[in-house]
Design an enzyme around this catalytic site. Sequence first.
Site, mmCIF file in Angstrom:
data_model
loop_
_atom_site.group_PDB
_atom_site.id
_atom_site.type_symbol
_atom_site.label_atom_id
_atom_site.label_comp_id
_atom_site.label_asym_id
_atom_site.label_seq_id
_atom_site.Cartn_x
_atom_site.Cartn_y
_atom_site.Cartn_z
ATOM 1 N N LYS A 44 63.163 24.043 35.294
ATOM 2 C CA LYS A 44 61.959 24.949 34.614
ATOM 3 C C LYS A 44 62.442 26.262 34.085
ATOM 4 O O LYS A 44 61.677 27.178 33.499
ATOM 5 C CB LYS A 44 60.786 25.332 35.579
ATOM 6 C CG LYS A 44 60.023 24.135 35.813
ATOM 7 C CD LYS A 44 58.550 24.564 36.602
ATOM 8 C CE LYS A 44 58.741 24.904 37.923
ATOM 9 N NZ LYS A 44 57.451 25.437 38.519
ATOM 10 N N LYS A 46 63.451 28.710 35.923
ATOM 11 C CA LYS A 46 62.794 29.734 36.849
ATOM 12 C C LYS A 46 63.937 29.797 38.090
ATOM 13 O O LYS A 46 64.374 29.108 38.718
ATOM 14 C CB LYS A 46 61.673 29.336 37.424
ATOM 15 C CG LYS A 46 60.277 29.632 36.537
ATOM 16 C CD LYS A 46 59.005 29.449 37.429
ATOM 17 C CE LYS A 46 57.701 30.181 36.737
ATOM 18 N NZ LYS A 46 56.586 30.045 37.488
HETATM 19 N N1 C2G Z 1 48.423 31.429 38.715
HETATM 20 C C1 C2G Z 1 47.184 31.845 38.362
HETATM 21 N N2 C2G Z 1 46.929 33.328 38.268
HETATM 22 C C2 C2G Z 1 48.159 33.981 38.191
HETATM 23 C C3 C2G Z 1 49.454 33.515 38.298
HETATM 24 C C4 C2G Z 1 49.566 31.950 38.765
HETATM 25 O O1 C2G Z 1 45.953 31.269 38.427
HETATM 26 N N3 C2G Z 1 48.166 35.194 37.811
HETATM 27 C C5 C2G Z 1 48.335 29.837 38.848
HETATM 28 C C6 C2G Z 1 49.232 29.222 37.769
HETATM 29 O O2 C2G Z 1 48.248 28.821 36.620
HETATM 30 C C7 C2G Z 1 49.692 27.862 38.445
HETATM 31 C C8 C2G Z 1 49.869 28.390 39.950
HETATM 32 O O3 C2G Z 1 49.054 29.728 40.043
HETATM 33 O O4 C2G Z 1 48.639 26.865 38.553
HETATM 34 C C9 C2G Z 1 51.160 28.311 40.316
HETATM 35 O O5 C2G Z 1 51.847 29.175 39.295
HETATM 36 P P1 C2G Z 1 53.525 29.160 39.431
HETATM 37 O O6 C2G Z 1 54.144 29.339 40.637
HETATM 38 O O7 C2G Z 1 53.755 30.158 38.219
HETATM 39 O O8 C2G Z 1 53.616 27.734 39.014
HETATM 40 P P2 C2G Z 1 54.192 27.363 37.346
HETATM 41 O O9 C2G Z 1 55.520 27.660 37.311
HETATM 42 O O10 C2G Z 1 53.167 27.519 36.320
HETATM 43 O O11 C2G Z 1 54.252 25.674 37.667
HETATM 44 O O12 C2G Z 1 54.528 21.003 37.037
HETATM 45 C C10 C2G Z 1 53.701 22.277 36.946
HETATM 46 C C11 C2G Z 1 54.835 23.278 37.374
HETATM 47 O O13 C2G Z 1 55.284 23.258 38.355
HETATM 48 C C12 C2G Z 1 53.733 24.697 37.393
#
Ligand code: C2G
Length: 129
Positions: A44, A46
């Site tokens: 990803k 990350k």
């Molecule tokens: N999130 C949120 N508000 C934030 C930050 C994150 O609601 N201020 C939510 C994101 O929308 C996501 C969840 O928290 O639903 C996890 O965020 P991340 O760890 O950044 O996940 P991400 O990298 O988007 O991975 O297959 C899907 C991916 O693995 C999603």
Amino acid sequence: MKKVITYGTFDIIHTGHINLLQRAKEYGDYLIVALSSDAFNAMKGKKSYYTYEQRKAILEAVRYVDQVIPENTWEQKAEDVEKYAVDVFVMGDDWKGKFDFLASYCEVVYLPRTIGISTTKIKTDLNQS
Ligand code: C2G
């Protein structure tokens, strides 16, 4: 038992993540978090501060989370929904529309992100302090 699933990296857990998990749990009574593995994070683009094991331990301590499974690929979602008999798939709305194909397997819900907080912002702010 109504089962909910959500996916993510959940690095340096913060209230945005907690708000998501708390609201996701309200769609059922059992919440599975498919947690991005370190290798999948690399896919990803990350790099998480905490390892998968550390991030898993932290999530397992969150009251809303019932089970943590690894997320290793983009393609595993439909299989997970079937394998774990999931009723509701929940993601933050930064993903809105991206997983609509799952609607043939389960309910698909996108929840508003929590504004003003992110792991990236935390890292940036700490670098400047
Ligand atoms: N999130 C949120 N508000 C934030 C930050 C994150 O609601 N201020 C939510 C994101 O929308 C996501 C969840 O928290 O639903 C996890 O965020 P991340 O760890 O950044 O996940 P991400 O990298 O988007 O991975 O297959 C899907 C991916 O693995 C999603």
